[in-house]
Design an enzyme around this catalytic site. Structure first.
Site, mmCIF file in Angstrom:
data_model
loop_
_atom_site.group_PDB
_atom_site.id
_atom_site.type_symbol
_atom_site.label_atom_id
_atom_site.label_comp_id
_atom_site.label_asym_id
_atom_site.label_seq_id
_atom_site.Cartn_x
_atom_site.Cartn_y
_atom_site.Cartn_z
ATOM 1 N N TYR A 35 0.869 -1.182 0.122
ATOM 2 C CA TYR A 35 0.212 -0.105 -0.143
ATOM 3 C C TYR A 35 0.901 1.206 -0.036
ATOM 4 O O TYR A 35 2.043 1.054 -0.113
ATOM 5 C CB TYR A 35 -0.927 -0.023 1.098
ATOM 6 C CG TYR A 35 -1.910 -1.351 1.008
ATOM 7 C CD1 TYR A 35 -3.144 -1.169 -0.069
ATOM 8 C CD2 TYR A 35 -1.628 -2.512 1.383
ATOM 9 C CE1 TYR A 35 -4.073 -2.046 -0.355
ATOM 10 C CE2 TYR A 35 -2.543 -3.550 1.257
ATOM 11 C CZ TYR A 35 -3.722 -3.372 0.439
ATOM 12 O OH TYR A 35 -4.522 -4.291 0.042
ATOM 13 N N ARG B 187 -5.488 -15.634 10.063
ATOM 14 C CA ARG B 187 -6.464 -16.462 9.546
ATOM 15 C C ARG B 187 -7.014 -17.437 10.790
ATOM 16 O O ARG B 187 -8.345 -17.690 10.736
ATOM 17 C CB ARG B 187 -5.975 -17.406 8.653
ATOM 18 C CG ARG B 187 -5.512 -16.911 7.168
ATOM 19 C CD ARG B 187 -5.016 -17.753 6.232
ATOM 20 N NE ARG B 187 -5.682 -19.054 5.973
ATOM 21 C CZ ARG B 187 -6.592 -18.960 4.924
ATOM 22 N NH1 ARG B 187 -6.773 -18.045 4.337
ATOM 23 N NH2 ARG B 187 -7.277 -20.262 4.753
#
Length: 351
Positions: A178, A310
């Site tokens: 980003y 996760r």
């Protein structure tokens, strides 16, 4: 082995050393407002010592994906206030991750139909999802000095909105391809001015300094992933850049440094000696953090806290499962990035 993860962490007044890592899930509405069940999702996971939200765009220009949430409008602030209220009612702590997409956006995906901007006009060699299907990433417009100043101001304004919305702090996203990371990387920052070359750390430092000045250092963390090639970034020799960056950030007294390791560059072991504050460790995309590897980071002295991604998706009560030895549930992959409550708030706690 997991006992070290379950011990309180006094410097930040956390009940354990388990951090919920930021994970994009696309559960905002078309205007970037978190849908009501987002509050349930985060509250279910309030047993983490600290929650870091999914990436939140700090400006319309920085909006990367459809259904990603923002912190720009009053409606978005109200939506996030419901989330922080639910987390605090469950005795949790939550930071908002501010994530400017930079070159990883297309006009179809942001509310202002704005073209992408970046340090240099280098497109990502990837396809991006839009409502009409996948499109190739565009050549971004090179940011001017005025654009850079505006982006810094937008991070500050969004950080202030985060505090207004009840967040305990913000995490600046300097990782995973980003905008802040685009300034740090070799192939996306070709600038010849003071923000390029040896000055490629300047933008990240100036964003951090400005946000600290607005909301206080104790409310500001930063995430870095040295050498991570996600979205096509190239960092041939991350060590000099990130050593200089960490050295520049160290005097600010940030709440924490959130650092993702890399198989090519052992960032945790290399940068830990340069950072006297709180360090959140993560073993990286190729090696998802487990209870055993996370505990080893703490016991080896390379991290104070450990972030899990996760495992928190399908195990909302992850710290309790670590404590009791309850089995870990698996993820339903097909609903990871859908837009409703299915595969989001319907994973049960262990019996």
């Amino acid at each position: 082995m997991t006992n070290s993860l379950l011990k309180p962490y006094e410097p930040l007044s956390l009940p354990n050393r388990i951090v919920m890592a930021p994970m994009t899930r696309f559960r905002a509405d078309a205007q970037g407002v978190p849908q009501p069940f987002v509050a349930d999702y985060y509250a279910q996971r309030a047993g983490a010592g600290l929650i870091v939200t999914e990436g939140i765009w700090p400006s319309v220009q920085g909006q990367g994906a459809l259904r990603g949430p923002g912190l720009v409008s009053p409606e978005q602030v109200a939506g996030w206030r419901a989330v922080t209220g639910a987390v605090h009612a469950a005795e949790g702590r939550i930071f908002a991750q501010l994530m400017h997409a930079g070159r990883l956006t297309v006009p179809e995906n942001n509310l202002g139909a704005l073209p992408p901007i970046a340090p240099s006009p280098v497109p990502a060699d990837i396809e991006l999802h839009t409502a009409g299907g996948k499109v190739r990433a565009l050549v971004p417009r090179e940011m001017t000095s005025a654009d850079i100043a505006q982006a810094i101001d937008e991070h500050v304004a969004s950080a202030r909105r985060a505090i207004e919305a009840g967040f305990d702090g913000v995490e600046l996203h300097g990782a995973n391809g980003y905008l802040l990371h685009q300034f740090l990387a070799d192939n996306t920052n070709l600038r010849g001015d003071r923000y390029g070359g040896a000055g490629r750390i300047r933008f990240a430092v100036e964003v951090a300094e400005a946000v600290v000045g607005a909301i206080g250092a104790h409310r500001v963390g930063i995430r870095l992933s040295p050498g991570n090639p996600l979205t096509g970034l190239v960092e041939a020799d991350p060590a000099p850049v990130y050593r200089a960056l960490v050295d520049a950030l160290e005097p600010l007294g940030l709440a924490y440094l959130h650092l993702t390791d890399n198989s090519r560059y052992p960032a945790l072991r290399d940068l830990r000696p340069r950072w006297t504050g709180t360090l959140i460790g993560n073993t990286g995309f190729g090696h998802p953090t487990t209870a055993e590897s996370g505990a080893a980071l703490i016991e080896g002295g390379v991290a104070d806290l450990v972030s899990f991604g996760r495992l928190f998706i399908s195990n909302p009560d992850l710290p309790r499962r670590f404590a009791t030895g309850a089995p870990l549930a698996g993820i339903e992959e097909s609903t990871l990035y859908s837009h409703g409550p299915e595969g989001y708030v319907d994973y049960p706690a262990a019996a």
